[in-house]
Design a protein around this motif. Structure first.
Motif, mmCIF file in Angstrom:
data_model
loop_
_atom_site.group_PDB
_atom_site.id
_atom_site.type_symbol
_atom_site.label_atom_id
_atom_site.label_comp_id
_atom_site.label_asym_id
_atom_site.label_seq_id
_atom_site.Cartn_x
_atom_site.Cartn_y
_atom_site.Cartn_z
ATOM 1 N N PHE A 122 -1.516 13.094 0.451
ATOM 2 C CA PHE A 122 -2.626 12.164 0.657
ATOM 3 C C PHE A 122 -2.679 11.717 2.108
ATOM 4 O O PHE A 122 -1.663 11.671 2.791
ATOM 5 N N GLU A 123 -3.882 11.339 2.521
ATOM 6 C CA GLU A 123 -4.070 10.737 3.844
ATOM 7 C C GLU A 123 -4.845 9.435 3.632
ATOM 8 O O GLU A 123 -5.847 9.411 2.933
ATOM 9 N N TYR A 124 -4.343 8.373 4.237
ATOM 10 C CA TYR A 124 -4.932 7.048 4.080
ATOM 11 C C TYR A 124 -5.180 6.391 5.428
ATOM 12 O O TYR A 124 -4.457 6.645 6.396
ATOM 13 N N GLN A 125 -6.150 5.501 5.438
ATOM 14 C CA GLN A 125 -6.312 4.559 6.541
ATOM 15 C C GLN A 125 -6.064 3.184 5.919
ATOM 16 O O GLN A 125 -6.712 2.831 4.928
ATOM 17 N N THR A 126 -5.114 2.447 6.461
ATOM 18 C CA THR A 126 -4.688 1.186 5.867
ATOM 19 C C THR A 126 -4.885 0.042 6.847
ATOM 20 O O THR A 126 -4.482 0.133 8.010
ATOM 21 N N ASN A 127 -5.495 -1.030 6.358
ATOM 22 C CA ASN A 127 -5.722 -2.229 7.166
ATOM 23 C C ASN A 127 -4.676 -3.264 6.776
ATOM 24 O O ASN A 127 -4.645 -3.721 5.640
ATOM 25 N N LEU A 128 -3.816 -3.615 7.727
ATOM 26 C CA LEU A 128 -2.776 -4.604 7.474
ATOM 27 C C LEU A 128 -3.231 -6.007 7.856
ATOM 28 O O LEU A 128 -2.446 -6.943 7.813
ATOM 29 N N GLY A 129 -4.479 -6.142 8.263
ATOM 30 C CA GLY A 129 -4.979 -7.432 8.734
ATOM 31 C C GLY A 129 -4.876 -7.512 10.247
ATOM 32 O O GLY A 129 -5.866 -7.637 10.943
ATOM 33 N N SER A 130 -3.654 -7.365 10.764
ATOM 34 C CA SER A 130 -3.451 -7.442 12.215
ATOM 35 C C SER A 130 -3.536 -6.071 12.888
ATOM 36 O O SER A 130 -3.632 -5.993 14.105
ATOM 37 N N GLN A 131 -3.464 -5.003 12.123
ATOM 38 C CA GLN A 131 -3.561 -3.663 12.709
ATOM 39 C C GLN A 131 -4.071 -2.652 11.689
ATOM 40 O O GLN A 131 -3.922 -2.828 10.486
ATOM 41 N N LEU A 132 -4.661 -1.590 12.219
ATOM 42 C CA LEU A 132 -5.165 -0.480 11.414
ATOM 43 C C LEU A 132 -4.166 0.660 11.549
ATOM 44 O O LEU A 132 -3.764 1.019 12.657
ATOM 45 N N ARG A 133 -3.751 1.227 10.409
ATOM 46 C CA ARG A 133 -2.750 2.291 10.423
ATOM 47 C C ARG A 133 -3.296 3.540 9.742
ATOM 48 O O ARG A 133 -4.232 3.476 8.958
ATOM 49 N N HIS A 134 -2.662 4.667 10.033
ATOM 50 C CA HIS A 134 -3.000 5.945 9.425
ATOM 51 C C HIS A 134 -1.719 6.465 8.793
ATOM 52 O O HIS A 134 -0.660 6.438 9.422
ATOM 53 N N GLU A 135 -1.818 6.939 7.546
ATOM 54 C CA GLU A 135 -0.623 7.359 6.830
ATOM 55 C C GLU A 135 -0.833 8.684 6.115
ATOM 56 O O GLU A 135 -1.903 8.936 5.574
ATOM 57 N N VAL A 136 0.203 9.493 6.131
ATOM 58 C CA VAL A 136 0.263 10.717 5.348
ATOM 59 C C VAL A 136 1.350 10.483 4.313
ATOM 60 O O VAL A 136 2.482 10.131 4.658
ATOM 61 N N VAL A 137 1.003 10.650 3.040
ATOM 62 C CA VAL A 137 1.932 10.363 1.953
ATOM 63 C C VAL A 137 2.036 11.592 1.053
ATOM 64 O O VAL A 137 1.024 12.164 0.650
#
Length: 192
Positions: free
Chosen positions: A139-154
């Motif tokens: 999977f590939e995700y774009q995740t918003n942590l509130g203070s930063q935007l991250r990109h993840e491969v799971v």
């Protein structure tokens, strides 16, 4: 004259060898530059292995945190790769939970951005692949942590009633530089 003919023949053979050597060298250099520089992490007990980029180091983990492995980049400290292993009683393989898209949404809700975490995530891609007859989902995700935007491969798989979740995570701004390496990391997970 016979010596001159032999020298000419030797020169042509040497030219052919040098040309062949040059072609082989350019193919090797091209293959190396197309693939990121990765190392392999192997579980001491032989349960799993995966690739990770050079420049990452292992982080000492406290017992009971749920993580089996955490690697962090020396320069970009928020860039990391982690492997979580958890009991699994919902089937023999990851496919028993559903298809890639369905499981990708479930992973988003239960692992990446569970209710109350303050995070939100969007599934960008979901696919299946096999290794030694065993199904894996990537999977590939774009995740918003509130203070930063991250990109993840799971990557997830199930083996021996354990769920293996390999996550490669970086800030969204770094994604263009690491996407090839992180996708290769995701495809590298191998569980015995």
């Amino acid at each position: 004259m016979a010596g001159e003919g032999q020298l000419s023949l030797l020169g042509r053979r040497l030219s052919g060898v040098l040309l062949l050597l040059g072609v082989c060298l350019s193919l090797i250099i091209g293959a190396c530059s197309a693939s990121p520089n990765l190392r392999v992490y192997r579980d001491p007990n032989g349960a799993f292995a995966f690739a990770y980029p050079n420049g990452m180091v292992s982080v000492k983990l406290s017992p009971g945190k749920g993580l089996a492995v955490l690697l962090r980049d020396l320069v970009y400290e928020t860039e990391n790769i982690s492997l979580m292993v958890a009991p699994f009683d919902k089937g023999e393989t990851i496919a028993d939970l559903g298809g890639p898209e369905e499981v990708g949404q479930l992973v988003a809700k239960k692992i990446i951005a569970p209710e109350g975490s303050g995070r939100s995530t969007q599934l960008l891609a979901a696919e299946a692949f096999e290794r030694q007859g065993q199904p894996y989902y990537l999977f590939e995700y774009q995740t918003n942590l509130g203070s930063q935007l991250r990109h993840e491969v799971v990557t997830v798989t199930v083996r021996h009633h354990r769920l293996y979740t390999l996550t490669a995570s970086t800030q969204e701004s770094r994604w263009p530089q690491v996407q090839a390496a992180f996708r290769e990391v995701g495809r590298s997970l191998s569980v015995s």
